[in-house]
Write a protein that holds these residues in place. Structure first.
Motif, PDB file in Angstrom:
ATOM      1  N   ARG A  23      -6.747  -2.315   3.624  1.00  0.00           N
ATOM      2  CA  ARG A  23      -6.197  -0.998   3.291  1.00  0.00           C
ATOM      3  C   ARG A  23      -5.582  -1.044   1.904  1.00  0.00           C
ATOM      4  O   ARG A  23      -5.169  -2.115   1.437  1.00  0.00           O
ATOM      5  N   PRO A  24      -5.536   0.108   1.213  1.00  0.00           N
ATOM      6  CA  PRO A  24      -4.765   0.151  -0.019  1.00  0.00           C
ATOM      7  C   PRO A  24      -3.293  -0.033   0.277  1.00  0.00           C
ATOM      8  O   PRO A  24      -2.839   0.278   1.388  1.00  0.00           O
ATOM      9  N   VAL A  25      -2.537  -0.531  -0.682  1.00  0.00           N
ATOM     10  CA  VAL A  25      -1.112  -0.743  -0.435  1.00  0.00           C
ATOM     11  C   VAL A  25      -0.336   0.563  -0.438  1.00  0.00           C
ATOM     12  O   VAL A  25       0.830   0.606  -0.034  1.00  0.00           O
ATOM     13  N   THR A  26      -0.954   1.652  -0.936  1.00  0.00           N
ATOM     14  CA  THR A  26      -0.364   2.986  -0.807  1.00  0.00           C
ATOM     15  C   THR A  26      -1.364   3.888  -0.112  1.00  0.00           C
ATOM     16  O   THR A  26      -2.578   3.777  -0.367  1.00  0.00           O
ATOM     17  N   PRO A  27      -0.897   4.784   0.754  1.00  0.00           N
ATOM     18  CA  PRO A  27       0.478   5.017   1.157  1.00  0.00           C
ATOM     19  C   PRO A  27       1.043   3.811   1.925  1.00  0.00           C
ATOM     20  O   PRO A  27       0.305   3.134   2.649  1.00  0.00           O
ATOM     21  N   ARG A  28       2.342   3.572   1.774  1.00  0.00           N
ATOM     22  CA  ARG A  28       2.963   2.447   2.465  1.00  0.00           C
ATOM     23  C   ARG A  28       2.962   2.694   3.961  1.00  0.00           C
ATOM     24  O   ARG A  28       3.085   3.836   4.414  1.00  0.00           O
ATOM     25  N   PRO A  29       2.847   1.637   4.773  1.00  0.00           N
ATOM     26  CA  PRO A  29       2.987   1.807   6.229  1.00  0.00           C
ATOM     27  C   PRO A  29       4.337   2.429   6.561  1.00  0.00           C
ATOM     28  O   PRO A  29       5.366   2.067   5.988  1.00  0.00           O
ATOM     29  N   LYS A  30       4.336   3.389   7.493  1.00  0.00           N
ATOM     30  CA  LYS A  30       5.566   4.106   7.828  1.00  0.00           C
ATOM     31  C   LYS A  30       6.416   3.368   8.847  1.00  0.00           C
ATOM     32  O   LYS A  30       7.594   3.657   9.014  1.00  0.00           O
ATOM     33  N   GLN A  31       5.830   2.422   9.578  1.00  0.00           N
ATOM     34  CA  GLN A  31       6.602   1.719  10.595  1.00  0.00           C
ATOM     35  C   GLN A  31       5.993   0.350  10.843  1.00  0.00           C
ATOM     36  O   GLN A  31       4.872   0.082  10.442  1.00  0.00           O
ATOM     37  N   GLY A  32       6.766  -0.502  11.525  1.00  0.00           N
ATOM     38  CA  GLY A  32       6.248  -1.805  11.909  1.00  0.00           C
ATOM     39  C   GLY A  32       6.358  -2.839  10.795  1.00  0.00           C
ATOM     40  O   GLY A  32       6.531  -2.525   9.624  1.00  0.00           O
ATOM     41  N   ALA A  33       6.253  -4.097  11.196  1.00  0.00           N
ATOM     42  CA  ALA A  33       6.338  -5.224  10.259  1.00  0.00           C
ATOM     43  C   ALA A  33       4.936  -5.612   9.828  1.00  0.00           C
ATOM     44  O   ALA A  33       4.382  -6.617  10.260  1.00  0.00           O
ATOM     45  N   ILE A  34       4.337  -4.802   8.976  1.00  0.00           N
ATOM     46  CA  ILE A  34       2.978  -5.062   8.511  1.00  0.00           C
ATOM     47  C   ILE A  34       3.040  -5.869   7.224  1.00  0.00           C
ATOM     48  O   ILE A  34       3.678  -5.472   6.250  1.00  0.00           O
ATOM     49  N   ARG A  35       2.401  -7.018   7.237  1.00  0.00           N
ATOM     50  CA  ARG A  35       2.350  -7.910   6.067  1.00  0.00           C
ATOM     51  C   ARG A  35       1.054  -7.648   5.299  1.00  0.00           C
ATOM     52  O   ARG A  35       0.033  -7.270   5.884  1.00  0.00           O
ATOM     53  N   THR A  36       1.103  -7.871   4.002  1.00  0.00           N
ATOM     54  CA  THR A  36      -0.071  -7.645   3.164  1.00  0.00           C
ATOM     55  C   THR A  36      -0.311  -8.839   2.252  1.00  0.00           C
ATOM     56  O   THR A  36       0.624  -9.494   1.802  1.00  0.00           O
ATOM     57  N   ARG A  37      -1.590  -9.093   1.999  1.00  0.00           N
ATOM     58  CA  ARG A  37      -1.981 -10.072   0.983  1.00  0.00           C
ATOM     59  C   ARG A  37      -2.942  -9.370   0.030  1.00  0.00           C
ATOM     60  O   ARG A  37      -4.102  -9.124   0.363  1.00  0.00           O
ATOM     61  N   PRO A  38      -2.476  -8.995  -1.169  1.00  0.00           N
ATOM     62  CA  PRO A  38      -3.319  -8.236  -2.100  1.00  0.00           C
ATOM     63  C   PRO A  38      -4.570  -9.012  -2.496  1.00  0.00           C
ATOM     64  O   PRO A  38      -4.529 -10.231  -2.698  1.00  0.00           O
ATOM     65  N   LEU A  39      -5.680  -8.272  -2.643  1.00  0.00           N
ATOM     66  CA  LEU A  39      -6.959  -8.890  -2.971  1.00  0.00           C
ATOM     67  C   LEU A  39      -7.523  -8.432  -4.312  1.00  0.00           C
ATOM     68  O   LEU A  39      -7.987  -9.244  -5.084  1.00  0.00           O
ATOM     69  N   TRP A  40      -7.519  -7.113  -4.565  1.00  0.00           N
ATOM     70  CA  TRP A  40      -8.101  -6.646  -5.823  1.00  0.00           C
ATOM     71  C   TRP A  40      -7.458  -5.336  -6.269  1.00  0.00           C
ATOM     72  O   TRP A  40      -6.778  -4.657  -5.517  1.00  0.00           O
ATOM     73  N   ARG A  41      -7.701  -5.014  -7.558  1.00  0.00           N
ATOM     74  CA  ARG A  41      -7.290  -3.749  -8.165  1.00  0.00           C
ATOM     75  C   ARG A  41      -8.537  -3.011  -8.626  1.00  0.00           C
ATOM     76  O   ARG A  41      -9.505  -3.634  -9.060  1.00  0.00           O
ATOM     77  N   GLU A  42      -8.487  -1.671  -8.568  1.00  0.00           N
ATOM     78  CA  GLU A  42      -9.601  -0.880  -9.077  1.00  0.00           C
ATOM     79  C   GLU A  42      -9.086   0.400  -9.713  1.00  0.00           C
ATOM     80  O   GLU A  42      -8.008   0.898  -9.368  1.00  0.00           O
ATOM     81  N   GLN A  43      -9.853   0.932 -10.642  1.00  0.00           N
ATOM     82  CA  GLN A  43      -9.469   2.138 -11.365  1.00  0.00           C
ATOM     83  C   GLN A  43      -9.534   3.368 -10.470  1.00  0.00           C
ATOM     84  O   GLN A  43     -10.282   3.415  -9.493  1.00  0.00           O
ATOM     85  N   LEU A  44      -8.774   4.374 -10.855  1.00  0.00           N
ATOM     86  CA  LEU A  44      -8.961   5.712 -10.322  1.00  0.00           C
ATOM     87  C   LEU A  44      -9.953   6.431 -11.228  1.00  0.00           C
ATOM     88  O   LEU A  44      -9.949   6.229 -12.448  1.00  0.00           O
TER      89      LEU A  44
END
Length: 332
Positions: free
Chosen positions: A151-172
């Motif tokens: 998932r994209p890091v935004t929108p941020r998760p609204k609840q729960g202890a969700i951990r993320t490991r970023p993988l890549w960036r891309e343009q809009l």
């Protein structure tokens, strides 16, 4: 003497504060509450017996003792990862079903190669792929319906202890119908070039909660408020609506890349915001050896073509944007 009751999560929070420059940004990067991060650092300081952060400075700075501890914290967390990797060899390979969620463009552009590589290296792991929109992935993760997700890091998760490991960036990018004057140039577009046009965005049309997808943040950062005439989570649907003349599409580069672009042109958007994509899991749930194997494979997989790998040793921090002013794109 260092207290042997020191918990790994204290070190994770301490490291996040150091690398992001503050408790608030560390809380966002680790998907914990700010009080919880503060409690972890305070517990760590009690355990070591000296302050490790100078809270009088902005951003927060490490004390001499904190600088020494920082080296050990990084080494400890790295050793934990190495231990898990070594233990996997004694298990004779992981086995089982991993339920994996992804949104459409990441699923199409990234997952096929990952699935093929895992089928060769881990034949006893079966991946059940679930495709849905970003906003549904968090709920599925917290309900235990999926083990991992992209998932994209935004929108941020609204609840729960969700951990993320970023993988890549891309343009809009903006998707523009052929024949439109904006389709004739190749240089990146400014928000001001399209702010008064009819716009089609990713996400959902919402009236009660301001959306926080990247395009909305980009508009706010430039002093505008995005009011799309239509929104969708399906890349090809967005392109088709643009082709039909309903407006200019705003989406991410991978979504445009996997779509049939006949009849439209794609231009990058200027601005500091871009999509950052991460693999996510529920920190309150225990990952099976098979899920951990898949998590490791995703973290090591090459980023999709047309994107840039994230520095995976550092957490992602949400950018702060200026208050927007109201501009309705359909005003012409």
């Amino acid at each position: 003497m260092l207290n042997t009751d020191v918990r790994l999560e204290w070190l994770v929070s301490f490291l996040a504060v150091v690398e992001t420059g503050g408790f608030s940004s560390a809380a966002e990067a680790t998907h914990r509450s700010q009080p919880r991060v503060s409690m972890h650092v305070a517990s760590l300081e009690r355990a070591v017996g000296v302050p490790v952060l100078d809270r009088r400075k902005r951003p927060s700075a490490v004390t001499p003792a904190g600088a020494a501890l920082l080296r050990h914290a990084r080494a400890i967390l790295q050793e934990v990862e190495l231990a898990e990797a070594e233990m996997s060899s004694f298990r004779g390979g992981a086995r089982g079903v991993v339920n994996f969620g992804a949104y459409p463009s990441a699923s199409a552009a990234f997952m096929p190669q990952v699935l093929r590589d895992l089928a060769e290296s881990e034949p006893d792991i079966t991946i059940s792929l679930v495709e849905t929109d970003t906003l549904e992935l968090d709920s599925a993760l917290l309900r235990g319906e999926i083990d991992l997700c992209l998932r994209p890091v935004t929108p941020r998760p609204k609840q729960g202890a969700i951990r993320t490991r970023p993988l890549w960036r891309e343009q809009l990018v903006a998707v523009i119908p052929e024949g439109d004057p904006l389709a004739e140039e190749d240089k990146p577009l400014d928000v001001a070039d399209i702010a008064h046009r009819d716009l089609i965005s990713i996400g959902r049309l919402e009236s009660d909660v301001p959306p926080s997808f990247e395009a909305y943040q980009l508009f706010r950062d430039e002093g505008y408020e995005l009011h799309p005439v239509q929104a969708t989570n399906q890349p090809q649907s967005l392109v088709s609506m643009v082709r039909a003349g309903l407006g200019i599409g705003l989406t991410n580069a991978l979504a445009a890349q996997i779509s049939d672009l006949s009849g439209v042109r794609v231009r990058a958007l200027n601005g500091p915001h871009e999509r950052v994509v991460a693999v996510c899991w529920n920190a309150d749930a225990v990952l099976s050896p098979a899920a951990r194997t898949v998590l490791t494979a995703l973290a090591q997989a090459p980023a999709p073509a047309g994107t840039r790998p994230v520095d995976r040793s550092r957490p992602v921090v949400r950018q702060v944007v200026a208050p927007p002013r109201q501009i309705h794109p359909a005003s012409e």
